[in-house]
Design a protein around this motif. Structure first.
Motif, mmCIF file in Angstrom:
data_model
loop_
_atom_site.group_PDB
_atom_site.id
_atom_site.type_symbol
_atom_site.label_atom_id
_atom_site.label_comp_id
_atom_site.label_asym_id
_atom_site.label_seq_id
_atom_site.Cartn_x
_atom_site.Cartn_y
_atom_site.Cartn_z
ATOM 1 N N ILE A 31 0.823 -1.214 0.000
ATOM 2 C CA ILE A 31 0.000 0.000 0.000
ATOM 3 C C ILE A 31 0.858 1.266 0.000
ATOM 4 N N LEU B 75 -0.879 7.679 -1.639
ATOM 5 C CA LEU B 75 -1.481 7.202 -0.397
ATOM 6 C C LEU B 75 -1.701 8.352 0.578
ATOM 7 N N LEU C 75 -7.620 -5.744 4.357
ATOM 8 C CA LEU C 75 -6.731 -5.732 3.196
ATOM 9 C C LEU C 75 -5.891 -6.997 3.154
ATOM 10 N N ALA D 136 -0.572 -2.502 -6.956
ATOM 11 C CA ALA D 136 -0.707 -1.286 -6.145
ATOM 12 C C ALA D 136 -1.620 -0.278 -6.834
ATOM 13 N N LEU E 129 -5.118 -1.341 -6.412
ATOM 14 C CA LEU E 129 -5.526 -1.084 -5.029
ATOM 15 C C LEU E 129 -5.898 0.386 -4.841
ATOM 16 N N TYR E 130 -5.058 1.277 -5.311
ATOM 17 C CA TYR E 130 -5.349 2.711 -5.168
ATOM 18 C C TYR E 130 -6.638 3.094 -5.893
#
Length: 712
Positions: free
Chosen positions: A509, A516, A584, A645, A648-649
């Motif tokens: 993350i 982030l 997560l 990643a 995920l974002y």
């Protein structure tokens, strides 16, 4: 603990209730101790054995005269006796097989309660849940493992974020254990040949309602100092220590059961650590005049093996000379069969031919299973050369997807809500999907209030935990900050709690820290991430990943919205899987065999956001969480990390955060609550140990029972 004679006669059964860990997963029993003295209950971290030594005589006398307390106490004892008898259980309804010849379940670790720290992670938690459900269903069942007087380590983190391991000896006065007794009433001690010597092993009994758990301990004054240390720590020592531990677990475990008078009909090996069970059982039959081939065939018919590891390097394998050296005392007069036995473990997993414990177990079990559908595919591919050697069968490696023990893991707050809206007998039928359709009828505002309370409990637990460490351990300010003092109670909270190791990618993350930081620090829609987990003492990569997370928690650009909760154990796990908003999970696919923490979270209404690995390809049905899907798979790890990643974002930015913060006039996030309902409804019945253990019975245990009883 203090003698039960010191308790008032009317409530003398508190001793029996406290020393049977059945109370761990039964609300009525826990409530007895909560009402007895809530302050002491909390002070002892929910350990009633220690609690009964600390409660004042005056309070005990009051409780013995309190009609309300006595009614609760009497009902808890009634339920405990019913659990022990096993009369009105699913097993009695399903089969006519009695309880004289049980299922013997061998595991290197068991997680029952934090007061008995003989577990490291998922394998132990699964074993503990397996035992709890076996008691609930009334299976004839006995567990075998190690006591580990020093348990698994307590974790502390230095000012620089480096993990330190601290071992503390279990205080027997505070543990729900007792010495196992031989038929003559003496404390049971058995002998295990190890190399050119004999190691003595004492045995502890842990009662779990309708089943018993026997734990071995080499810490006896008669043993040499180095042998006393063999069972001291979970997964401690080098390879040499490991093979000796596994000989004691397998060979010693069989001898323990024989000394106690057990003649199991089914032998279940939970991972390859226990595979030496096979050697001892073959030896017994050779001494009765069987040929080696016939002895092996007989053992195989009644053996079940569960593999949990999707990586070849994760399976225990030892040089042949090491195995032969430490097994020398076990051959006895059976040296002619040396080559036959060593051949059962011979396997080349890509790093040379070694004695492989999983190969030994697979060649010696009629039933072999993986722990998720995807893991089944990986296992069949990984062990294809060996599978081709085995006798032909329809399913050489079955897939029995793991589950979690719902009675133990569902929060008290959610239980109260479910009691109001689900059928009255929902606990007895919780593996029936139709029972959970009623979740959809829970008013949105009621379920949202429940979830807010659960997050609040976690928030206060995390802050109080680090406050107590600041006060009592004088930890430096940096650790207080990293421990979660700046978390917000109303912010969207993401949880990542599991073993810290490279393949789980705990730091994924942080791949784009600026992106982030923008997510976390949005003043109107803040996000925070709570981490917890231990790295294995020998896992330098895992320790570095943990250190990186700790340093991120101190980085001002993340605004105190990253926290690392130290010393992850069952107690911490309950708060996190119940109180986070999002769970997560982003391992490197396909290296996650199952991943039961996500099941616990989902059943509590915590929405999973996971890579399509382990159990999640079976659990994700759309609308009950999120699938992290980069759309393209890369052979290069760095490229895959970047793609995962980014996926995920994008989920966080476009779906997760908006769904959480879009509220109606009552401040209820309707879209979010609908997903919470679907998460509970779809996961609870399918991924519980009740479904799992019934599947073990039908597909693994009953065929082994039939083969064993037919050939007896």
């Amino acid at each position: 603990m203090s003698d039960s004679a010191l308790l008032p006669h009317r409530i003398a059964g508190l001793h029996d209730l406290a020393t049977d860990l059945w109370w761990v997963w039964h609300r009525e029993a826990r409530e007895v101790f909560r009402q007895l003295d809530y302050k002491v209950w909390r002070l002892t971290a929910h350990n009633p054995v220690r609690m009964l030594r600390l409660v004042s005589p005056e309070r005990l006398a009051e409780a013995a005269a309190d009609p309300g307390f006595l009614a609760l106490y009497d009902e808890a004892l009634r339920q405990l006796e019913a659990a022990r008898s096993g009369d009105q259980t699913w097993w009695r309804q399903r089969t006519t097989i009695g309880r004289k010849r049980p299922i013997a379940y061998f595991s290197a670790e068991f997680a029952i309660h934090q007061s008995l720290p003989i577990y490291a992670g998922g394998l132990g938690v699964l074993a503990g849940d397996h035992c709890k459900e076996a008691s609930d269903l009334g299976l004839p069942f006995v567990g075998v493992g190690f006591m580990y007087p020093q348990g698994y380590f307590h974790q502390s983190v230095t000012a620089d974020g480096w993990q330190e391991e601290n071992y503390e000896r279990i205080d027997w006065e505070d543990a729900a254990t007792q010495r196992a007794r031989a038929a003559d009433g003496s404390e049971l001690v058995i002998a295990v040949p190890l190399g050119n010597r004999t190691v003595l092993v004492s045995v502890w009994l842990v009662k779990l309602g309708g089943i018993s758990l026997y734990l071995m301990d080499t810490n006896l004054p008669e043993n040499a100092p180095w042998d006393r240390e063999l069972s001291a720590r979970l997964y401690g020592g080098d390879r040499e220590t490991r093979v000796q531990q596994e000989i004691i677990l397998g060979i010693g475990g069989v001898r323990v059961l024989r000394a106690l008078g057990y003649d199991p009909a089914v032998w279940h090996l939970n991972e390859g650590h226990a595979a030496f069970v096979v050697l001892q059982r073959i030896r017994e039959l050779l001494e009765l005049g069987y040929s080696f081939a016939d002895a092996h065939a007989e053992v195989r018919r009644s053996t079940v093996f569960t593999t949990h590891t999707p990586v070849p390097a994760g399976h225990d394998a030892f040089p042949f000379h090491m195995v032969e050296t430490h097994l020398a005392g076990c051959w006895g007069g059976l040296g002619d069969h040396r080559e036959d036995f060593l051949a059962l473990g011979r396997y080349d997993n890509g790093s040379g031919t070694l004695f492989n414990m999983t190969a030994l177990a697979m060649r010696s079990a009629a039933g072999v299973n993986a722990v998720s559908q995807l893991h089944g595919e990986v296992t069949r591919e990984m062990w294809a050369p060996l599978i081709h050697e085995l006798p032909p069968q329809d399913e050489p490696v079955k897939a029995v997807t793991n589950g979690v023990h719902l009675t133990n893991w569902l929060s008290l707050e959610l239980n109260r809500t479910l009691d109001k809206y689900l059928p009255a007998d929902w606990r007895a039928r919780h593996d029936d999907p139709s029972v959970w359709d009623a979740v959809l009828d829970i008013p949105d505002e009621v379920l949202w209030e429940t979830r807010e309370k659960m997050r609040g409990y976690m928030y206060h637990f995390v802050r109080e935990r680090i406050r107590e460490r600041w006060v009592h351990e004088n930890v430096p300010p940096a650790r207080v900050l990293a421990g979660g003092t700046l978390l917000g109670q109303q912010a969207l909270t993401i949880g990542f709690a599991r073993r810290m190791t490279a393949y789980k990618r705990p730091d994924l993350i942080f791949h784009d820290p600026d992106r982030l930081a923008r997510l976390l620090n949005d003043p109107k829609r803040p996000v925070q991430v709570v981490f917890a987990g231990k790295a294995h003492p020998a896992d330098e990569g895992g320790k570095h990943a943990l250190q990186g997370i700790y340093r991120r928690a101190l980085d001002p650009r993340f605004g105190g919205r990253i926290a690392f909760v130290e010393d992850y154990d069952l107690h911490v796990a309950h708060y996190l899987v119940q109180g986070c908003d999002v769970w997560l999970n982003n391992p490197r696919k396909p290296l996650e065999a199952s991943g039961t923490s996500g099941m616990k979270a989902a059943a509590n209404g915590v929405l999973n956001m996971s890579i399509g690995d382990g159990w999640w390809p079976e659990g994700f049905v759309g609308g009950n969480g999120w699938l992290i899907d980069p759309a393209v798979e890369h052979a290069d790890n760095a490229a895959q990390d970047a793609a995962d990643a980014d996926a995920l974002y994008r989920l966080l930015e476009n779906e997760v955060v908006p769904a959480f913060y879009e509220r109606d006039a009552r401040e209820v996030p309707l879209r979010w609550v609908q997903m919470v309902k679907q998460s509970i409804r779809t996961v609870a019945p399918r991924f519980c140990t009740r479904r799992m253990l019934k599947e073990y019975v039908e597909r693994m245990y009953l065929p082994a029972f039939e083969a064993s009883l037919t050939n007896k």
